[in-house]
Design an enzyme around this catalytic site. Sequence first.
Site, short mmCIF file in Angstrom:
data_model
loop_
_atom_site.label_atom_id
_atom_site.label_comp_id
_atom_site.label_asym_id
_atom_site.label_seq_id
_atom_site.Cartn_x
_atom_site.Cartn_y
_atom_site.Cartn_z
N GLN A 147 -11.89 -11.98 -4.61
CA GLN A 147 -11.87 -10.97 -3.55
C GLN A 147 -12.60 -9.69 -3.96
O GLN A 147 -12.94 -8.87 -3.11
CB GLN A 147 -10.43 -10.69 -3.11
N ASP A 181 -4.40 -7.30 -7.33
CA ASP A 181 -4.39 -8.15 -6.14
C ASP A 181 -5.78 -8.39 -5.51
O ASP A 181 -6.57 -9.16 -6.04
CB ASP A 181 -3.40 -7.56 -5.12
N HIS A 214 -1.23 -9.47 -11.07
CA HIS A 214 -1.59 -10.23 -9.85
C HIS A 214 -3.02 -9.92 -9.43
O HIS A 214 -3.32 -8.80 -9.02
CB HIS A 214 -0.61 -9.87 -8.72
N HIS A 268 4.85 -8.47 -4.26
CA HIS A 268 5.03 -7.53 -3.14
C HIS A 268 6.52 -7.25 -2.89
O HIS A 268 6.98 -6.15 -3.15
CB HIS A 268 4.35 -8.00 -1.84
N TYR A 311 -6.18 -19.87 -6.07
CA TYR A 311 -5.98 -20.93 -5.08
C TYR A 311 -7.27 -21.54 -4.53
O TYR A 311 -7.24 -22.41 -3.68
CB TYR A 311 -5.10 -20.44 -3.92
N HIS A 329 -6.60 -11.77 -7.38
CA HIS A 329 -7.43 -12.83 -6.82
C HIS A 329 -8.86 -12.38 -7.10
O HIS A 329 -9.43 -11.59 -6.35
CB HIS A 329 -7.22 -12.98 -5.31
N HIS A 347 4.03 -15.04 -3.54
CA HIS A 347 3.92 -13.92 -2.60
C HIS A 347 5.15 -13.94 -1.71
O HIS A 347 5.50 -15.00 -1.18
CB HIS A 347 2.74 -14.13 -1.63
C1 NGQ Z 1 -4.00 -14.14 -0.67
N1 NGQ Z 1 -3.38 -11.92 -0.04
O1 NGQ Z 1 -3.48 -15.18 -1.07
O2 NGQ Z 1 -5.11 -13.76 -1.07
C2 NGQ Z 1 -3.25 -13.31 0.31
C3 NGQ Z 1 -3.76 -13.57 1.69
C4 NGQ Z 1 -2.07 -15.09 2.67
C5 NGQ Z 1 -2.36 -11.08 0.15
N2 NGQ Z 1 -1.23 -11.59 0.53
C6 NGQ Z 1 -3.46 -14.94 2.16
N3 NGQ Z 1 -2.48 -9.79 -0.08
O3 NGQ Z 1 -1.17 -14.35 2.31
O4 NGQ Z 1 -1.87 -16.00 3.46
ZN ZN Z 2 -1.95 -11.92 -3.67
#
Ligand code: NGQ
Ligand code: ZN
Length: 483
Positions: free
Chosen positions: A91, A350, A86, A299, A151, A88, A262
């Site tokens: 980030q 992540d 996982h 998670h 995304y 992104h 998630h």
């Molecule tokens: C994400 N990150 O998609 O990058 C999410 C934040 C969300 C984590 N959940 C955005 N750690 O969950 O809405």
């Molecule tokens: Zn994530």
Amino acid sequence: MIAAPAWQVARLMYRHNYRIIQRSDKATLMPDPAFHARAAMLPDGWAEQVRITVRDGLFATIERDRPAEPDDERHAAILPGLPNLHSHAFQRAMAGLAEARGSSDDDFWSWRAAMYRFVDRIGPEELRAIALMAQIEMLESGFTRVGEFHYLHHDRAGGRFADPAEMSASVIAAAEESGIALTHLPVFYAHAGFGGIAPAAEQRRFVHDVDGFADLLEAVRGAAVRLPDAVVGIAPHSLRAVTPEELAAITPLAGHAPIHIHIAEQTREVDDCMAWAGARPVEWLLDHAAVDARWCLVHATHVTARETAAIVGSGSVVGLCPITEANLGDGIFPAARFLELGGRFGVGSDSNVLIDATEELRLLEYGQRLSLGQRNVVGGGRACSTGDALYRHALAGGGQALGAGGVGIAVGEPADFLSLDTDHASLLGRSGAHLVDGLIFAAGRSAIDGVWRRGRRLVSDGRHHARDRAMHGYRRALAELLA
Ligand code: NGQ
Ligand code: ZN
């Protein structure tokens, strides 16, 4: 690598057992690599004096108790590369930039607001440079495949690119350059909260309807064929971002490929789900979707004993991201109970605030120790090495979740592996499974000296071969983003 005319190729093949590797339009010659390791982590345990040959990027032969042959590349200890289930990638560029407390209570949601402000500025070129750097760090730390939960689809104004896979193409191009194996997971995102709430302005770059998502998926599948072993799955972002109807419409698009979501990362998500449906997120998902071995529940931090057992029963993998979960204050997954029941997990980097495979495994175990007041929790049982058990779990669970690999050093599997520096101060005098304990608990990534993908060496002395070039592009991208 030597380019040679076809007749010479044929003669050399005959004389030296060289093989033709077809790369774009020119035939090049590469010897079939052969390796010898004094110790190797094989699927059924550690073996000694292991001789390995590779063909077409896959392990071709693996023999134990064999001396090295003169041309073999010799290593002290090798183990399979780990899946990073996982990520992104974008980030990575904000790592360490959200570590000062804001005026209000700082939590996951205020971090997310900061992340949304940052994401606004990233275009295709910046994404490519950031993803390349992140993938290089993943490879250097022992990850050989990444699940990119992607995304960031549209342009800065939220407008559509002519090619719906424009942003995905940046991740794919980065993987081509870094050499990491890619499981690309285009994300379906449509809402700001449970009950189909309209997306917020900050989410404009993520949003599709079902038809638009199907087009994206087709374009991504087309773009990913240039990689040797890419997998394209799908990712409904979360129950917050997808309605039940949308979830039902997109899951068939996955076919046999992975489906990641998630789930239950934060208590607010659990409370909102309860208010919306009278059920907890994992409970709701398992009741309303045919969750099976293709699925990865990312998670799953806040789960009851019943939900924990139901996840195990579904055959899905839990995607634990210990560094990010600690950084965001998510909570601690009930790993001991889950493993007792036979649950499967893998690890992911992540948010990429720090990219380090061994540290993910160490923190996973330490979180359990700190919360339970016990030692050696994620073990394989009495007297089993905890490091070895953590590693094997993450290998098998991560491989399952990413739709590839996970078996390790075995005939027919991709030749993706690491070598350890057994002269490292923290590994001296250790052998077999205790090398993995030394790696995870005492040495960390500094003991990884080489990394191979499909039999090709990408990392030497802990440094990826393209690191300097990647740094150049990364520096430029950051100057742009942080200006
Ligand atoms: C994400 N990150 O998609 O990058 C999410 C934040 C969300 C984590 N959940 C955005 N750690 O969950 O809405
Ligand atoms: Zn994530």
